[in-house]
Design a protein around this motif. Structure first.
Motif, PDB file in Angstrom:
ATOM      1  N   SER A 170       0.855  -1.189   0.000  1.00 43.00           N
ATOM      2  CA  SER A 170       0.000   0.000   0.000  1.00 43.00           C
ATOM      3  C   SER A 170       0.883   1.228   0.000  1.00 43.00           C
ATOM      4  CB  SER A 170      -0.944   0.016   1.206  1.00 43.00           C
ATOM      5  OG  SER A 170      -0.235   0.273   2.404  1.00 43.00           O
ATOM      6  N   HIS A 210      -6.204  -0.769   3.153  1.00 44.44           N
ATOM      7  CA  HIS A 210      -5.709   0.401   3.873  1.00 44.44           C
ATOM      8  C   HIS A 210      -5.616   0.145   5.371  1.00 44.44           C
ATOM      9  CE1 HIS A 210      -6.017   2.493   0.135  1.00 44.44           C
ATOM     10  NE2 HIS A 210      -7.322   2.327   0.063  1.00 44.44           N
ATOM     11  N   ALA A 237      -3.974   0.319  -2.373  1.00 44.83           N
ATOM     12  CA  ALA A 237      -3.430  -0.967  -1.940  1.00 44.83           C
ATOM     13  C   ALA A 237      -3.598  -1.948  -3.079  1.00 44.83           C
ATOM     14  CB  ALA A 237      -4.153  -1.470  -0.689  1.00 44.83           C
TER      15      ALA A 237
END
Length: 406
Positions: free
Chosen positions: A38, A66, A52
């Protein structure tokens, strides 16, 4: 959250250029070089890019997200440095105080000059280690995992490993204090267990366990809700597994999310590399540093203290401080402050950046940097060891800085 989402153009970034990060992320995953990753790019208080891609757990097919929890390893160090500087602000010590004032086990240290494991040759340390030596990695301490010096070997022989020890923080520090130093205090920059020693110093000065201090005085006040030294059962589904490249070049599991050592409380809270966190949580810490020691009305440090922490405390750059054997940073053009690397000269570092920008990374290829001049921070999270496997940090720096438009 690490800040509200904003249109990149509203904060002086190009949407088109930030989108270049997406195929870069995909290539690393689809080529089997990373399990998932990410990236967060924030500027002027807003998050301009947050994506991500890939998986946080290959066997379970869990998507990277996330809110994925990862081992940030040495990205723990800036939080530990913040903790000791909070005590500094309370008048508990001065930076040039010898640590023997609080940790008498470091009296009469000796410095290795040669010999063998069974018959080491040493000379007396010319002076005591100071608190600043610990903060700047100029203490003469080392890491056992480097496997490049006789002192490293002694660390392994004597169990000086804050990641795996099952005794106590005080016990592992005491073991280290019985061994010789790699260099005279203040003479060289050597990445080391110094920040773990700082964690123990926090506990001794504050009179509470180090992990308790970190949770109650930093993690909770900053709203870092998923940051801790282990992952509780109800959050394990969001925890990433950790990988390395096997001999066949494929990703190989080295620490399982559900069954690894982070699934239970740790006996030794490592101030040098023990925390897990998320992009949102670490974004709050970055905002705290950008805010000069305050976040959302909560002030933990004064702005002059943050300015001191983010200044270079070395005579020059890392390349001039001996011959560093390992770092989560390059050496030329990079200095070191009180818990962070400090960009001195992007031309010498041969990378895009800004003088005064602070950064660090973790052993599983995670990284962050904070650029006060650009009011910007970037966070990269993944789980691949060692961090030197791929040049992801340098590549992301170029992609990010190329997107600045004003």
């Amino acid at each position: 959250m690490q800040g509200e989402s904003v249109e990149p153009e509203a904060v002086g970034l190009s949407s088109e250029r930030l989108e270049r990060i997406v195929p870069w992320m995909r290539a690393y995953v689809e080529d089997g070089r990373l399990p998932g990753l990410s990236v967060t790019v924030a500027r002027r208080g807003g998050v301009a890019f947050s994506r991500a891609h890939g998986l946080s757990d290959l066997a379970r097919g869990t998507p990277m997200a996330h809110d994925t929890i990862v081992r940030v390893y040495s990205m723990t160090k800036p939080l530990t440095s913040t903790a000791i500087m909070m005590l500094y602000e309370e008048g508990r010590f001065q930076l040039d105080d010898p640590v023997t004032r609080f940790l008498p086990e470091f009296r009469d240290m000796r410095v290795l000059t040669g010999g063998s494991r069974l018959r080491p040759e040493t000379v007396p340390a010319e002076r005591d280690i100071t608190v600043r030596d610990l903060l700047t990695h100029t203490s003469g301490l080392t890491y056992g995992f480097m496997e490049s010096t006789l002192v490293d070997q002694m660390y392994r022989d004597q169990g000086v490993d804050f990641q795996t020890a099952e005794t106590s923080l005080a016990d592992v520090v005491a073991r280290a204090a019985r061994l010789p130093l790699l260099a005279q205090p203040g003479a060289e920059w050597n990445y080391s267990i110094a920040t773990d020693v700082l964690g123990h110093l926090v506990a001794v000065i504050a009179g509470v366990p180090f992990d308790t201090f970190l949770r109650e005085r930093i993690i909770r006040p900053l709203g870092m809700v998923d940051t801790d030294f282990h992952v509780p059962a109800e959050k394990l589904a969001r925890f990433a597994s950790n990988y390395a490249l096997g001999q066949d070049g494929r990703l190989t599991l080295i620490d399982d999310a559900a069954e690894g050592r982070y699934a239970r409380p740790r006996a030794v809270p490592s101030g040098g590399g023990g925390l897990v966190s998320t992009a949102a949580d670490y974004g709050r810490f970055c905002r705290f540093i950008l805010g000069g020691g305050a976040l959302d009305g909560v002030r933990l440090l004064g702005r002059k203290t943050v300015a001191l922490m983010t200044a270079n405390h070395l005579p020059g750059d890392l390349a001039e401080m001996g011959q560093p054997r390992f770092s989560e940073s390059s050496y030329s053009g990079i200095g070191f402050g009180l818990g962070f690397s400090v960009m001195l000269d992007p031309a010498r570092a041969q990378i895009l950046g800004t003088p005064g920008e602070v950064a660090w990374g973790g052993a599983a290829s995670t990284a962050f940097w904070i650029d006060p001049a650009e009011d910007l921070f970037v966070i990269l999270l993944t789980q691949l060891m060692p961090s030197s496997t791929w040049p992801v940090r340098r590549e992301l720096r170029v992609l990010t800085y190329a997107a600045l438009t004003d």
